[in-house]
Design a protein around this motif. Structure first.
Motif, PDB file in Angstrom:
ATOM      1  N   ILE A  20      44.108 -28.940  35.155  1.00 44.31           N
ATOM      2  CA  ILE A  20      44.924 -27.737  34.957  1.00 44.31           C
ATOM      3  C   ILE A  20      44.054 -26.654  34.306  1.00 44.31           C
ATOM      4  CG2 ILE A  20      46.903 -26.797  33.681  1.00 44.31           C
ATOM      5  CD1 ILE A  20      48.215 -29.543  33.961  1.00 44.31           C
ATOM      6  N   GLN A  21      44.258 -25.407  34.715  1.00 40.83           N
ATOM      7  CA  GLN A  21      43.468 -24.298  34.178  1.00 40.83           C
ATOM      8  C   GLN A  21      43.479 -24.302  32.648  1.00 40.83           C
ATOM      9  OE1 GLN A  21      45.064 -24.312  36.895  1.00 40.83           O
ATOM     10  NE2 GLN A  21      44.013 -23.081  38.439  1.00 40.83           N
ATOM     11  N   LYS A  22      42.310 -24.239  32.063  1.00 42.37           N
ATOM     12  CA  LYS A  22      42.183 -24.360  30.612  1.00 42.37           C
ATOM     13  C   LYS A  22      42.790 -23.174  29.863  1.00 42.37           C
ATOM     14  CE  LYS A  22      39.917 -28.160  31.217  1.00 42.37           C
ATOM     15  NZ  LYS A  22      40.593 -29.456  30.997  1.00 42.37           N
ATOM     16  N   ASP A  23      42.898 -22.032  30.553  1.00 49.52           N
ATOM     17  CA  ASP A  23      43.433 -20.852  29.882  1.00 49.52           C
ATOM     18  C   ASP A  23      44.911 -20.633  30.197  1.00 49.52           C
ATOM     19  OD1 ASP A  23      42.768 -20.381  32.478  1.00 49.52           O
ATOM     20  OD2 ASP A  23      42.028 -18.345  32.165  1.00 49.52           O
ATOM     21  N   ALA A  24      45.554 -21.639  30.779  1.00 54.35           N
ATOM     22  CA  ALA A  24      46.986 -21.529  31.087  1.00 54.35           C
ATOM     23  C   ALA A  24      47.792 -21.366  29.803  1.00 54.35           C
ATOM     24  CB  ALA A  24      47.451 -22.761  31.854  1.00 54.35           C
ATOM     25  N   LYS A  25      48.797 -20.507  29.887  1.00 55.08           N
ATOM     26  CA  LYS A  25      49.677 -20.299  28.740  1.00 55.08           C
ATOM     27  C   LYS A  25      51.047 -20.957  28.932  1.00 55.08           C
ATOM     28  CE  LYS A  25      47.603 -16.028  27.034  1.00 55.08           C
ATOM     29  NZ  LYS A  25      47.843 -14.613  26.623  1.00 55.08           N
ATOM     30  N   LYS A  26      51.391 -21.219  30.185  1.00 52.48           N
ATOM     31  CA  LYS A  26      52.684 -21.841  30.476  1.00 52.48           C
ATOM     32  C   LYS A  26      52.477 -23.006  31.425  1.00 52.48           C
ATOM     33  CE  LYS A  26      57.281 -20.906  32.380  1.00 52.48           C
ATOM     34  NZ  LYS A  26      58.211 -19.885  32.930  1.00 52.48           N
ATOM     35  N   LEU A  27      53.029 -24.156  31.054  1.00 54.96           N
ATOM     36  CA  LEU A  27      52.942 -25.349  31.900  1.00 54.96           C
ATOM     37  C   LEU A  27      54.324 -25.946  32.069  1.00 54.96           C
ATOM     38  CD1 LEU A  27      51.372 -27.451  33.475  1.00 54.96           C
ATOM     39  CD2 LEU A  27      50.850 -28.621  31.314  1.00 54.96           C
ATOM     40  N   ASP A  28      54.808 -25.912  33.307  1.00 53.22           N
ATOM     41  CA  ASP A  28      56.155 -26.394  33.622  1.00 53.22           C
ATOM     42  C   ASP A  28      56.049 -27.714  34.376  1.00 53.22           C
ATOM     43  OD1 ASP A  28      58.757 -26.822  34.395  1.00 53.22           O
ATOM     44  OD2 ASP A  28      59.133 -24.744  34.974  1.00 53.22           O
ATOM     45  N   LEU A  29      56.417 -28.807  33.709  1.00 58.19           N
ATOM     46  CA  LEU A  29      56.335 -30.152  34.292  1.00 58.19           C
ATOM     47  C   LEU A  29      57.710 -30.802  34.435  1.00 58.19           C
ATOM     48  CD1 LEU A  29      53.219 -31.483  32.334  1.00 58.19           C
ATOM     49  CD2 LEU A  29      53.296 -30.803  34.740  1.00 58.19           C
ATOM     50  N   LYS A  30      58.761 -30.007  34.431  1.00 58.22           N
ATOM     51  CA  LYS A  30      60.092 -30.611  34.558  1.00 58.22           C
ATOM     52  C   LYS A  30      60.344 -31.056  36.005  1.00 58.22           C
ATOM     53  CE  LYS A  30      62.670 -26.212  34.826  1.00 58.22           C
ATOM     54  NZ  LYS A  30      61.703 -25.283  34.209  1.00 58.22           N
ATOM     55  N   TYR A  31      61.308 -31.979  36.130  1.00 61.96           N
ATOM     56  CA  TYR A  31      61.681 -32.553  37.421  1.00 61.96           C
ATOM     57  C   TYR A  31      60.507 -33.272  38.096  1.00 61.96           C
ATOM     58  CZ  TYR A  31      65.816 -29.594  36.956  1.00 61.96           C
ATOM     59  OH  TYR A  31      66.962 -28.988  36.496  1.00 61.96           O
ATOM     60  N   ASN A  32      59.752 -34.027  37.301  1.00 63.85           N
ATOM     61  CA  ASN A  32      58.726 -34.900  37.849  1.00 63.85           C
ATOM     62  C   ASN A  32      59.136 -36.353  37.609  1.00 63.85           C
ATOM     63  OD1 ASN A  32      56.197 -33.405  38.942  1.00 63.85           O
ATOM     64  ND2 ASN A  32      56.798 -32.222  37.149  1.00 63.85           N
ATOM     65  N   SER A  33      58.208 -37.259  37.753  1.00 62.84           N
ATOM     66  CA  SER A  33      58.492 -38.687  37.547  1.00 62.84           C
ATOM     67  C   SER A  33      57.550 -39.256  36.495  1.00 62.84           C
ATOM     68  CB  SER A  33      58.341 -39.462  38.867  1.00 62.84           C
ATOM     69  OG  SER A  33      59.227 -38.967  39.851  1.00 62.84           O
ATOM     70  N   LEU A  34      57.356 -38.492  35.445  1.00 63.04           N
ATOM     71  CA  LEU A  34      56.454 -38.917  34.378  1.00 63.04           C
ATOM     72  C   LEU A  34      57.144 -39.964  33.507  1.00 63.04           C
ATOM     73  CD1 LEU A  34      55.149 -35.389  33.296  1.00 63.04           C
ATOM     74  CD2 LEU A  34      54.105 -36.969  34.938  1.00 63.04           C
ATOM     75  N   SER A  35      56.615 -41.172  33.494  1.00 69.76           N
ATOM     76  CA  SER A  35      57.185 -42.231  32.661  1.00 69.76           C
ATOM     77  C   SER A  35      56.363 -42.463  31.398  1.00 69.76           C
ATOM     78  CB  SER A  35      57.283 -43.541  33.458  1.00 69.76           C
ATOM     79  OG  SER A  35      56.005 -43.944  33.919  1.00 69.76           O
ATOM     80  N   LYS A  36      55.149 -41.942  31.388  1.00 67.12           N
ATOM     81  CA  LYS A  36      54.298 -42.030  30.198  1.00 67.12           C
ATOM     82  C   LYS A  36      53.272 -40.905  30.247  1.00 67.12           C
ATOM     83  CE  LYS A  36      51.123 -45.376  32.303  1.00 67.12           C
ATOM     84  NZ  LYS A  36      50.477 -46.708  32.142  1.00 67.12           N
ATOM     85  N   LEU A  37      52.711 -40.627  29.081  1.00 69.18           N
ATOM     86  CA  LEU A  37      51.700 -39.580  28.954  1.00 69.18           C
ATOM     87  C   LEU A  37      50.417 -40.171  28.416  1.00 69.18           C
ATOM     88  CD1 LEU A  37      53.810 -36.732  27.284  1.00 69.18           C
ATOM     89  CD2 LEU A  37      53.162 -36.898  29.705  1.00 69.18           C
ATOM     90  N   ASP A  38      49.305 -39.729  28.958  1.00 74.22           N
ATOM     91  CA  ASP A  38      48.019 -40.095  28.388  1.00 74.22           C
ATOM     92  C   ASP A  38      47.887 -39.393  27.029  1.00 74.22           C
ATOM     93  OD1 ASP A  38      44.989 -39.545  27.901  1.00 74.22           O
ATOM     94  OD2 ASP A  38      45.021 -41.105  29.449  1.00 74.22           O
ATOM     95  N   PRO A  39      47.369 -40.062  26.023  1.00 72.13           N
ATOM     96  CA  PRO A  39      47.245 -39.429  24.696  1.00 72.13           C
ATOM     97  C   PRO A  39      46.464 -38.124  24.709  1.00 72.13           C
ATOM     98  CG  PRO A  39      46.862 -41.788  24.538  1.00 72.13           C
ATOM     99  CD  PRO A  39      46.941 -41.471  26.005  1.00 72.13           C
TER     100      PRO A  39
END
Length: 320
Positions: free
Chosen positions: A52-71
């Motif tokens: 993901i772009q390092k200078d992003a200010k907004k990240l929308d990850l809703k409505y995905n299938s994320l069951s866990k996050l990498d630390p």
């Protein structure tokens, strides 16, 4: 001449590298990018992209299938001001996953399956003004979990399984304007509810209904009843026997065992009159036994009192 050429070459390499890091024409697979708004929206993912772009200010990850996050999922995104993880399948949050989001203003975690939160999970988010944790399965909150969020203005906790909140849980939220607490399993038969009850009475203007539009402190109700949590006090319920926070700290060692905790809890939940009667009987029996042994009364007298087995036993045990 060679030295200047070397410096110019290095400058261009750094410049081109910076341009490449901000190249919004190349977006992560499964995501769409808007370079003008510096925003990234991703759908249909099971993992957070690592490009993901390092200078992003907004990240929308809703409505995905994320069951866990990498630390380290967000560790390269230090410029983010908005992060949405709504409508995923998260059951846990790894400790430190938000540590690098020092500019974050809003964090949405609604509609997941979170049962608990790691201690200190929000400690680095000191600029956060908006936090949503609604419609999860939270059963408890860690002590001090919101203490660093001194800029927080909105907090959603509705539709979880919370029975109480830790003592002083909201005391550092001096800028809070909206909190939604409805639809939890608030246990009004526990001494632990007294902090929340008093806090709602003192901050009734910030306790809102769904949507956060209207003030509704009475909408926070006890589990199994329609009684408002803010009506629960030591004076008008059996919880008059509950110790104050100061008393609890003075009498409870840090290493209290489960058995000891249960014993204290049982005494706390007894009606006040029952506790008084037990204490009165204990003092009376001690006085009676002292009189008997001071006067050298024969144990025959005690056996005559066999009609009162408990008093008999007390006296026999206490005999010098």
């Amino acid at each position: 001449m060679e030295r200047w050429f070397s410096r110019i070459t290095m400058f261009w390499m750094l410049f081109l590298g910076e341009v490449q890091s901000q190249d919004w024409t190349k977006c992560s697979t499964g995501c769409t990018c808007d370079g003008n708004k510096m925003s990234v929206t991703c759908n249909g993912l099971k993992n957070v992209p690592n490009d993901i772009q390092k200078d992003a200010k907004k990240l929308d990850l809703k409505y995905n299938s994320l069951s866990k996050l990498d630390p380290t999922a967000f560790h390269g995104l230090s410029k983010l001001t908005y992060l949405s993880l709504d409508y995923n399948e998260l059951q846990t949050l790894p400790a430190g996953v938000f540590n690098h989001l020092v500019e974050l203003d809003r964090l949405d975690l609604n509609y997941n399956q979170l049962k608990s939160l790691p201690s200190g999970i929000f400690d680095k988010l000191t600029k956060l003004t908006y936090l949503t944790l609604s419609s999860n399965q939270l059963e408890r909150l860690p002590n001090g979990v919101f203490d660093k969020l001194t800029q927080l203005g909105t907090l959603y906790l509705y539709n979880n399984q919370l029975r109480s909140v830790p003592d002083k849980a909201f005391d550092k939220l001096s800028k809070l304007e909206t909190i939604i607490l409805a639809d939890n399993d608030w246990d009004c038969e526990s001494c632990d509810i007294l902090y929340l009850s008093q806090w709602i009475r003192e901050h009734h203007e910030v306790v809102k209904e769904y949507g956060g539009h209207n003030t509704d402190p009475d909408g926070v109700t006890c589990q199994g009843t329609m009684e408002s949590v803010n009506k629960i006090t030591k004076e008008n319920t059996f919880q008059a026997g509950c110790p104050t926070t100061t008393q609890q700290m003075a009498t409870s060692p840090a290493s209290t065992t489960t058995t000891e905790t249960m014993t204290v809890r049982e005494k706390q939940t007894k009606p006040r009159m029952k506790i008084f009667q037990e204490e009165l009987f204990s003092k009376a029996s001690i006085f009676f036994c002292q009189v008997i042994f001071t006067q050298h009364v024969s144990l025959v007298v005690i056996h005559i009192l066999a009609e009162i087995p408990l008093l008999h036993i007390v006296c026999v045990v206490r005999k010098p």
